[in-house]
Design a protein around this motif. Structure first.
Motif, PDB file in Angstrom:
ATOM      1  N   ARG A  53      42.022 -13.999  49.728  1.00 34.77           N
ATOM      2  CA  ARG A  53      41.952 -15.161  48.836  1.00 34.77           C
ATOM      3  C   ARG A  53      41.331 -14.803  47.492  1.00 34.77           C
ATOM      4  O   ARG A  53      41.570 -15.465  46.490  1.00 34.77           O
ATOM      5  CB  ARG A  53      41.151 -16.300  49.489  1.00 34.77           C
ATOM      6  N   LEU A  55      46.658 -16.491  46.279  1.00 33.71           N
ATOM      7  CA  LEU A  55      47.040 -17.378  47.369  1.00 33.71           C
ATOM      8  C   LEU A  55      47.595 -16.551  48.518  1.00 33.71           C
ATOM      9  O   LEU A  55      48.192 -15.498  48.299  1.00 33.71           O
ATOM     10  CB  LEU A  55      48.148 -18.328  46.891  1.00 33.71           C
ATOM     11  N   ARG A 115      50.387 -16.212  51.378  1.00 36.24           N
ATOM     12  CA  ARG A 115      51.717 -16.774  51.630  1.00 36.24           C
ATOM     13  C   ARG A 115      51.907 -17.045  53.111  1.00 36.24           C
ATOM     14  O   ARG A 115      51.940 -16.121  53.921  1.00 36.24           O
ATOM     15  CB  ARG A 115      52.805 -15.812  51.148  1.00 36.24           C
ATOM     16  N   GLU A 116      52.063 -18.300  53.439  1.00 39.20           N
ATOM     17  CA  GLU A 116      52.319 -18.654  54.827  1.00 39.20           C
ATOM     18  C   GLU A 116      53.769 -18.316  55.157  1.00 39.20           C
ATOM     19  O   GLU A 116      54.675 -18.588  54.374  1.00 39.20           O
ATOM     20  CB  GLU A 116      52.066 -20.153  55.035  1.00 39.20           C
ATOM     21  N   THR A 117      53.982 -17.699  56.295  1.00 42.75           N
ATOM     22  CA  THR A 117      55.337 -17.355  56.726  1.00 42.75           C
ATOM     23  C   THR A 117      55.519 -17.792  58.182  1.00 42.75           C
ATOM     24  O   THR A 117      54.611 -18.387  58.773  1.00 42.75           O
ATOM     25  CB  THR A 117      55.589 -15.833  56.662  1.00 42.75           C
ATOM     26  N   ILE A 118      56.642 -17.433  58.760  1.00 40.78           N
ATOM     27  CA  ILE A 118      56.881 -17.742  60.173  1.00 40.78           C
ATOM     28  C   ILE A 118      55.855 -17.057  61.067  1.00 40.78           C
ATOM     29  O   ILE A 118      55.747 -17.380  62.242  1.00 40.78           O
ATOM     30  CB  ILE A 118      58.305 -17.328  60.606  1.00 40.78           C
ATOM     31  N   PHE A 153      63.702 -11.826  54.048  1.00 41.74           N
ATOM     32  CA  PHE A 153      63.418 -12.970  53.174  1.00 41.74           C
ATOM     33  C   PHE A 153      64.188 -12.733  51.876  1.00 41.74           C
ATOM     34  O   PHE A 153      64.338 -11.594  51.432  1.00 41.74           O
ATOM     35  CB  PHE A 153      61.925 -13.062  52.817  1.00 41.74           C
ATOM     36  N   GLU A 212      63.186 -13.265  48.986  1.00 38.32           N
ATOM     37  CA  GLU A 212      62.196 -12.477  48.250  1.00 38.32           C
ATOM     38  C   GLU A 212      61.225 -11.902  49.266  1.00 38.32           C
ATOM     39  O   GLU A 212      60.381 -12.629  49.807  1.00 38.32           O
ATOM     40  CB  GLU A 212      61.436 -13.349  47.242  1.00 38.32           C
ATOM     41  N   THR A 237      52.040 -13.426  47.780  1.00 35.56           N
ATOM     42  CA  THR A 237      53.228 -13.449  46.931  1.00 35.56           C
ATOM     43  C   THR A 237      52.954 -12.622  45.681  1.00 35.56           C
ATOM     44  O   THR A 237      51.892 -12.733  45.074  1.00 35.56           O
ATOM     45  CB  THR A 237      53.579 -14.904  46.562  1.00 35.56           C
ATOM     46  N   ASP A 294      54.115 -12.676  42.639  1.00 41.04           N
ATOM     47  CA  ASP A 294      53.852 -13.465  41.431  1.00 41.04           C
ATOM     48  C   ASP A 294      52.375 -13.828  41.312  1.00 41.04           C
ATOM     49  O   ASP A 294      51.800 -13.782  40.224  1.00 41.04           O
ATOM     50  CB  ASP A 294      54.632 -14.791  41.493  1.00 41.04           C
ATOM     51  N   ASP A 295      51.793 -14.235  42.427  1.00 42.58           N
ATOM     52  CA  ASP A 295      50.409 -14.714  42.394  1.00 42.58           C
ATOM     53  C   ASP A 295      49.432 -13.573  42.122  1.00 42.58           C
ATOM     54  O   ASP A 295      48.424 -13.751  41.440  1.00 42.58           O
ATOM     55  CB  ASP A 295      50.065 -15.409  43.718  1.00 42.58           C
ATOM     56  N   ASN A 299      49.748 -12.608  38.543  1.00 41.18           N
ATOM     57  CA  ASN A 299      49.080 -13.665  37.785  1.00 41.18           C
ATOM     58  C   ASN A 299      47.585 -13.363  37.667  1.00 41.18           C
ATOM     59  O   ASN A 299      47.020 -13.361  36.567  1.00 41.18           O
ATOM     60  CB  ASN A 299      49.315 -15.001  38.505  1.00 41.18           C
ATOM     61  N   ARG A 319      47.042 -10.448  35.340  1.00 41.73           N
ATOM     62  CA  ARG A 319      47.217 -10.771  33.913  1.00 41.73           C
ATOM     63  C   ARG A 319      46.015 -11.535  33.372  1.00 41.73           C
ATOM     64  O   ARG A 319      45.584 -11.309  32.245  1.00 41.73           O
ATOM     65  CB  ARG A 319      48.494 -11.604  33.717  1.00 41.73           C
ATOM     66  N   ILE A 320      45.510 -12.453  34.188  1.00 38.39           N
ATOM     67  CA  ILE A 320      44.360 -13.248  33.757  1.00 38.39           C
ATOM     68  C   ILE A 320      43.158 -12.335  33.503  1.00 38.39           C
ATOM     69  O   ILE A 320      42.325 -12.596  32.638  1.00 38.39           O
ATOM     70  CB  ILE A 320      44.010 -14.318  34.825  1.00 38.39           C
ATOM     71  N   ALA A 326      50.646  -6.251  33.615  1.00 42.29           N
ATOM     72  CA  ALA A 326      51.364  -6.493  34.879  1.00 42.29           C
ATOM     73  C   ALA A 326      52.582  -7.370  34.618  1.00 42.29           C
ATOM     74  O   ALA A 326      52.638  -8.078  33.633  1.00 42.29           O
ATOM     75  CB  ALA A 326      50.456  -7.176  35.883  1.00 42.29           C
TER      76      ALA A 326
END
Lengths: 421, 421
Positions: free
Chosen positions: B207, B211, B213-216, B248, B250, B406, B408-409, B412, B415-416, B421
């Motif tokens: 965390r 985030l 990523r919740e999956t099956i 998936f 993605e 994920t 992207d996260d 993110n 980059r912040i 990236a």
């Protein structure tokens, strides 16, 4: 062309839909003929005489009923479903593909009833059911659409008179969920009625369909026009048609909207079938359709408001198609979040703007606009890979909640229920 | 070629890395020269005489310092950053692109210091800083890599002697997190040490990055070799190198692994830099690299074990590249879950198998294999879009927990923190 196949399906499906029960409609035997080769699935041994084959130097040519198929020999060895090559419990390949001689050829081929037997130089035997080969061959695959859809403009959608789905039936019965999903897969939007207007019930509803995708907006989002985030959505302004999260590498698949309260005027929701518009572009200017499917764009989300700091970048073309059958599966359209175009030289940029204009013109035709008023109790699911949404400006206090679902997870649920997805 | 740029960066970066502090290394002025045009960022007004332009019928040709750029006129109007065209608070376009005449041309162009001013037929003025244009032009963009990386085989990775990151520093300081992420972005793997061996602490760690990523498989997954799921991972068997969730649309971006307990032998983790292997293919057989980036494959997960019913399908090529600079950004390699190949005709299939063999050969070279023993307290983050993982068979009781993030996260967050990236 994918849209010809879709158009054909569309008229058939619409007739079925009018009878009221989608799930029932799809079970009718007439539906089977919409899918090429479904007839082969009930092929009997007596027809096996229709099968002939020819061993070429580098591939097997197989004619079965009306289909001519060509198979690479390594492919035939690699897809062997014998116990030593394939784990039928996990449905995973056990064969080490790298152990297969790239020049392999079968020593013998023989047909027994509707099964082809290949004996390889090391004595291993691979068997294929002829129907399996048809279904899984390139020649069979390219004639199928991955996902059947009914494309629509406002009139077509309204004429379809889709029956609404009730909250209780949706939550408590498999049939309710299946009917909802069939509807959703075909049209890209679907409604559930009589939902208690709370965030908790909306979440329960979403969870019934699949996992909720947590994003930078949270798991469930909840908003009023308080400008709490660095995005125009958090205002009272009108929003032109767009798809969401184009700045994710994979835009969110499904969006769930529930208007919990609105004390004021305006704020109707606009829905436009992006695939219908894209189909018009394909028919009128196929080279522009191609360009929109080839030029990768960046979309960007930069937020620095309060405690929220985010910078997301997604890359991909506006129209995303499967190359083998040209079937459109994802439209990414957001003029607000479209970032600097710098992935192609100026002359392609010039043609791209013309193609983008053509698509925009189609998306903006008034006859393509479906306007709906979201009310407490009526939850809207939008296929964010297909249907654009927007809204009128509004006055007064408005509470909206919702969430995103990942497309994979929703299709997973649909497949488990036996739907074509 | 992306790998030439990477190779150049690689030797520079490795020297910097050896000095011990990655973040410090990247701040050294020498690093700036790795990125084309970074020199322009400190361009001063006195150099503006280096700028010349020519108004062609259909585009603007602009020469600034050593770069010749060509801009479409609609592009120049569309990217206007004036207050009426661009919301600098939300960083979103306000201009309705469809309102721009596709034949638009500027009435006048003038240069003032390092700013170009365009006056359009309706009197609207657009201003561009020359450095902004260089940075955002196609000509500038195609010379940049989107993400700098250091490619590695086992020796290169070990020689880099990357300093480990401590749990406390990672959790409590921005520098700890940044150092970790810089490391991770460059190498595709990174470790955090001294983590309490519980699922809760592993989750806290994940965390901190982004985030989950919740999956099956759940949000956090936890497994022993109990075969509770329909996947070979849930056994004690060896697993060959692969990337996860290729089924998936993605694939999950980042995988987090924490071995909480192992009372037995074996079970070492195998790590292989897929981009290093792909680079070898590109150098030795560029046409095979191209083929692997062009042929879309399906991967599939079918599970029917106990209460778990899932059917996921992902579609995409093994090698995913940005078309404008040929930079590889995602490898999807899983021979277990690779589904039936039926998206290309047999002759392409034949060439594809040869290309797949070439890649597999590279991936399997012993010198490319990095073997690590996961121990309680040592958490491994893997870039699942780049680095393949596998494992030895093992004996005894083994508890593993982890999760997916994920991509992207994670980018993110990077980059912040000011990372590239």
């Amino acid at each position: 062309m994918w849209y010809h196949k879709l158009l054909h399906q569309q008229s058939r499906l619409q007739n079925l839909m009018k009878r009221g029960d989608i799930a029932h409609g799809l079970r009718l035997s007439g539906f089977k003929s919409l899918f090429p080769f479904s007839l082969h699935w009930c092929h009997t041994a007596s027809k096996s005489v229709n099968c002939t084959w020819h061993q070429h130097e580098d591939h097997l040519e197989l004619q079965y009923a009306s289909t001519v198929m060509r198979f690479d020999y390594v492919w035939l060895r690699d897809h062997c479903r014998s116990a030593s090559c394939y784990n039928s419990k996990t449905h995973q390949r056990s064969l080490d593909t790298a152990s297969v001689d790239l020049c392999i050829k079968p020593k013998t081929i023989r047909l027994d009833e509707s099964t082809l037997f290949f004996t390889w130089p090391d004595g291993h035997v691979t068997r294929y059911d002829l129907d399996w080969l048809v279904k899984n061959s390139y020649e069979g695959q390219k004639q199928e659409v991955i996902q059947p859809r009914v494309l629509w403009n406002a009139k077509l959608y309204q004429d379809a008179q889709l029956p609404s789905v009730d909250f209780q039936g949706f939550l408590e019965t498999k049939e309710g969920l299946k009917k909802f999903l069939q509807n959703f897969l075909l049209y890209g939007i679907a409604f559930v009625e009589n939902v208690p207007p709370t965030q908790e019930h909306t979440e329960k509803l979403a969870r019934r369909v699949s996992l909720i995708r947590e994003t930078i907006y949270g798991r469930m989002w909840y908003f009023t026009s308080d400008f709490s985030r660095g995005d125009t959505a958090y205002t009272k302004l009108a929003l032109d048609r767009h798809t969401d999260t184009t700045y994710f590498q994979e835009p969110c698949g499904i969006q769930v909207f529930h208007c919990l309260k609105h004390e004021g005027t305006g704020g109707r929701t606009l829905l436009v079938d992006g695939f219908y518009a894209a189909q018009q572009v394909l028919q009128r200017a196929p080279e522009e359709f191609d360009l929109l499917s080839q030029v990768p764009l960046k979309h960007e989300y930069i937020e620095n408001v309060g405690q929220c700091h985010n910078h997301m970048i997604g890359v991909g073309p506006i129209l995303n198609i499967y190359p083998w059958n040209k079937e459109l599966y994802l439209i990414r359209y957001n003029n607000y979040d479209r970032a600097v175009i710098n992935t192609v030289p100026y002359d392609v940029v010039r043609r791209w703007y013309a193609a983008h204009r053509t698509l925009t013109t189609e998306l903006r035709r008034p006859e393509n606009e479906l306007w709906v008023k979201l009310k407490p109790g009526k939850v809207l699911f939008i296929d964010n890979w297909r249907v654009l949404h927007g809204r009128e400006s509004f006055t007064g206090y408005r509470q909206l909640c919702g969430c995103y679902l990942t497309r994979d997870d929703v299709l997973n649920t649909a497949r488990i229920l036996g739907l074509h997805a």
